[in-house]
Scaffold this motif. Structure first.
Motif, short mmCIF file in Angstrom:
data_model
loop_
_atom_site.label_atom_id
_atom_site.label_comp_id
_atom_site.label_asym_id
_atom_site.label_seq_id
_atom_site.Cartn_x
_atom_site.Cartn_y
_atom_site.Cartn_z
N GLY A 122 0.83 -1.20 0.00
CA GLY A 122 0.00 0.00 0.00
C GLY A 122 0.86 1.24 0.00
N GLU A 123 0.52 2.20 -0.84
CA GLU A 123 1.29 3.43 -0.96
C GLU A 123 0.37 4.63 -0.90
OE1 GLU A 123 4.64 3.48 -3.82
OE2 GLU A 123 3.76 1.63 -4.59
N ALA A 124 0.91 5.74 -0.40
CA ALA A 124 0.16 7.00 -0.35
C ALA A 124 1.14 8.14 -0.50
CB ALA A 124 -0.60 7.14 0.96
N GLN A 125 0.72 9.16 -1.21
CA GLN A 125 1.53 10.37 -1.37
C GLN A 125 0.62 11.59 -1.27
OE1 GLN A 125 5.05 10.57 -4.00
NE2 GLN A 125 3.92 12.11 -5.14
N LEU A 126 0.94 12.45 -0.33
CA LEU A 126 0.15 13.65 -0.09
C LEU A 126 0.99 14.88 -0.41
CD1 LEU A 126 -1.40 12.77 3.40
CD2 LEU A 126 -2.29 12.20 1.14
N ARG A 139 7.07 19.48 10.45
CA ARG A 139 7.59 18.99 11.72
C ARG A 139 7.64 17.46 11.70
NH1 ARG A 139 4.30 23.28 13.43
NH2 ARG A 139 5.42 24.90 14.58
N PRO A 140 8.60 16.85 12.43
CA PRO A 140 8.66 15.38 12.46
C PRO A 140 7.35 14.74 12.92
CG PRO A 140 10.67 16.33 13.38
CD PRO A 140 9.72 17.48 13.16
N ALA A 141 6.63 15.39 13.83
CA ALA A 141 5.37 14.84 14.34
C ALA A 141 4.15 15.42 13.65
CB ALA A 141 5.28 15.07 15.85
N SER A 142 4.33 15.90 12.44
CA SER A 142 3.22 16.51 11.71
C SER A 142 2.09 15.50 11.49
CB SER A 142 3.71 17.03 10.36
OG SER A 142 2.62 17.42 9.55
N PRO A 143 0.82 15.92 11.64
CA PRO A 143 -0.30 15.01 11.35
C PRO A 143 -0.30 14.51 9.92
CG PRO A 143 -1.04 16.97 12.57
CD PRO A 143 0.37 17.22 12.18
N ALA A 144 0.39 15.21 9.02
CA ALA A 144 0.42 14.77 7.62
C ALA A 144 1.08 13.40 7.48
CB ALA A 144 1.16 15.80 6.77
N HIS A 145 2.09 13.12 8.31
CA HIS A 145 2.74 11.80 8.26
C HIS A 145 1.76 10.70 8.68
CE1 HIS A 145 6.57 13.69 7.48
NE2 HIS A 145 6.46 14.42 8.58
N ARG A 146 0.97 10.97 9.71
CA ARG A 146 -0.01 9.98 10.15
C ARG A 146 -1.07 9.75 9.08
NH1 ARG A 146 -3.21 12.07 15.01
NH2 ARG A 146 -4.18 13.26 13.33
N ARG A 147 -1.55 10.83 8.45
CA ARG A 147 -2.56 10.68 7.41
C ARG A 147 -2.03 9.85 6.25
NH1 ARG A 147 -3.23 16.30 7.86
NH2 ARG A 147 -2.63 16.56 5.67
N ALA A 148 -0.76 10.06 5.90
CA ALA A 148 -0.17 9.30 4.79
C ALA A 148 -0.06 7.82 5.15
CB ALA A 148 1.20 9.86 4.43
N ARG A 149 0.35 7.52 6.39
CA ARG A 149 0.46 6.11 6.80
C ARG A 149 -0.90 5.42 6.82
NH1 ARG A 149 4.47 8.41 10.38
NH2 ARG A 149 2.89 8.69 12.01
N LEU A 203 7.45 35.75 -0.39
CA LEU A 203 7.93 34.37 -0.47
C LEU A 203 6.74 33.41 -0.48
CD1 LEU A 203 10.85 34.61 2.12
CD2 LEU A 203 10.98 34.80 -0.37
N GLU A 204 6.67 32.62 -1.52
CA GLU A 204 5.56 31.67 -1.67
C GLU A 204 5.97 30.32 -1.08
OE1 GLU A 204 1.71 30.63 -2.65
OE2 GLU A 204 2.68 32.61 -2.82
N PRO A 205 5.27 29.82 -0.06
CA PRO A 205 5.64 28.54 0.55
C PRO A 205 5.60 27.40 -0.46
CG PRO A 205 4.10 29.72 1.96
CD PRO A 205 4.15 30.46 0.65
N GLN A 206 6.55 26.50 -0.35
CA GLN A 206 6.64 25.36 -1.26
C GLN A 206 5.91 24.16 -0.68
OE1 GLN A 206 10.49 23.52 -1.72
NE2 GLN A 206 10.17 23.20 -3.90
N ARG A 207 4.99 23.59 -1.44
CA ARG A 207 4.23 22.43 -0.99
C ARG A 207 5.17 21.26 -0.70
NH1 ARG A 207 -1.26 22.30 0.00
NH2 ARG A 207 -1.70 20.57 -1.41
N GLN A 208 4.85 20.49 0.35
CA GLN A 208 5.68 19.37 0.76
C GLN A 208 5.01 18.05 0.39
OE1 GLN A 208 8.84 20.15 2.57
NE2 GLN A 208 8.11 21.92 1.40
N ARG A 209 5.82 17.10 -0.05
CA ARG A 209 5.32 15.78 -0.40
C ARG A 209 5.60 14.81 0.74
NH1 ARG A 209 6.84 14.77 -6.80
NH2 ARG A 209 5.58 16.50 -7.64
N VAL A 210 4.56 14.10 1.15
CA VAL A 210 4.67 13.11 2.22
C VAL A 210 4.36 11.75 1.62
CG1 VAL A 210 3.90 12.43 4.52
CG2 VAL A 210 3.91 14.85 3.88
N HIS A 211 5.28 10.81 1.76
CA HIS A 211 5.14 9.51 1.12
C HIS A 211 5.16 8.42 2.20
CE1 HIS A 211 6.65 6.30 -1.90
NE2 HIS A 211 5.36 6.45 -2.02
N ALA A 212 4.28 7.44 2.08
CA ALA A 212 4.24 6.31 3.01
C ALA A 212 4.02 5.02 2.23
CB ALA A 212 3.13 6.49 4.04
#
Length: 237
Positions: free
Chosen positions: A27-31, A141-151, A215-224
């Motif tokens: 299973g893979e996910a990329q946000l 952040r290392p504990a960002s909710p985005a990592h949990r959502r990706a997993r 300065l325009e923030p750069q979108r981050q990719r989270v992969h699990a």
């Protein structure tokens, strides 16, 4: 009197049996999410005819930079001082060499969470004498909710894929046998991939106070990724 012999252990069958076939899927996910922090690096320089004057000048400039950064209050989450150096500049004098001047340098890193203040702060820092700014580096952040959502999404994807395979055989999933992060079975230390960074450099320039940078923030990719194994009811082939 001899004790009764223990029954032989059943052989381990990693690929299942006809009565309990197994399905192995990934299973893979990329946000893509907005960054949570931005880091900038500030290099403060100084120059003097002797070591003491260079050090005094560097101390004064360093204090000015720290006061400016800390003046943004809660917008700045962290300020750290890194490398510091005082280096002599040598010139030839007759057959030998002598110290012509001393150069001082100190490195400061600031981490901001308010991106509205980021453009103004970088511009004001770059406007200081003998001061350069590089960055920003956008990150989560290392504990960002985005990592949990990706997993969690990767696990749901694994279940969905396994269910589709079972349905293609006219049967259903029976039980989850194993769920593991990619590489967990190899007992290798996990190293997260380097984050994408967008870097710019700024240097002080003479003249009126510069307008804040946009300065325009750069979108981050989270992969699990996860590996999952299931058993299924025996299909009728």
């Amino acid at each position: 009197m001899t004790s009764p012999a223990e029954p032989p252990a059943e052989p381990h069958v990693p690929y299942g049996t006809p009565d309990a076939p197994r399905i192995a899927v990934r299973g893979e996910a990329q946000l893509e999410v907005d960054p949570e922090i931005a880091r900038i690096g500030v290099t403060v320089g100084a120059r003097g005819k002797d070591r003491r004057s260079a050090l005094d000048d560097l101390t004064r400039r360093n204090a000015s930079v720290l006061d400016l950064v800390k003046g943004y209050g809660d917008a700045v989450e962290r300020v750290e001082t890194g490398a510091f150096s005082i280096t002599p500049e040598l010139t030839k004098h007759g057959r030998g060499e002598r110290v012509h001047a001393y150069h001082g340098r100190v490195r400061i890193t600031a981490e901001l969470t308010d991106f509205t203040a980021l453009g103004e702060l970088t511009t004001r820092l770059a406007d200081l004498e003998l001061t350069s700014v590089d960055g920003p580096w956008w990150a989560l952040r290392p504990a960002s909710p985005a990592h949990r959502r990706a997993r969690q999404q990767a696990v749901r994807e694994a279940v969905l894929r396994a269910r589709e395979y079972a349905e293609a055989l006219g049967t259903t999933l029976a039980a989850l046998v194993e769920l593991a992060d990619i590489g967990a079975e190899d007992a290798q230390p996990y190293a997260s991939p380097p984050g994408r960074m967008r870097s710019m450099a700024y240097a002080a320039d003479a003249g009126d106070e510069a307008a804040p940078l946009d300065l325009e923030p750069q979108r981050q990719r989270v992969h699990a990724q996860v590996n999952a194994r299931f058993t299924m009811a025996p299909p009728r082939l």
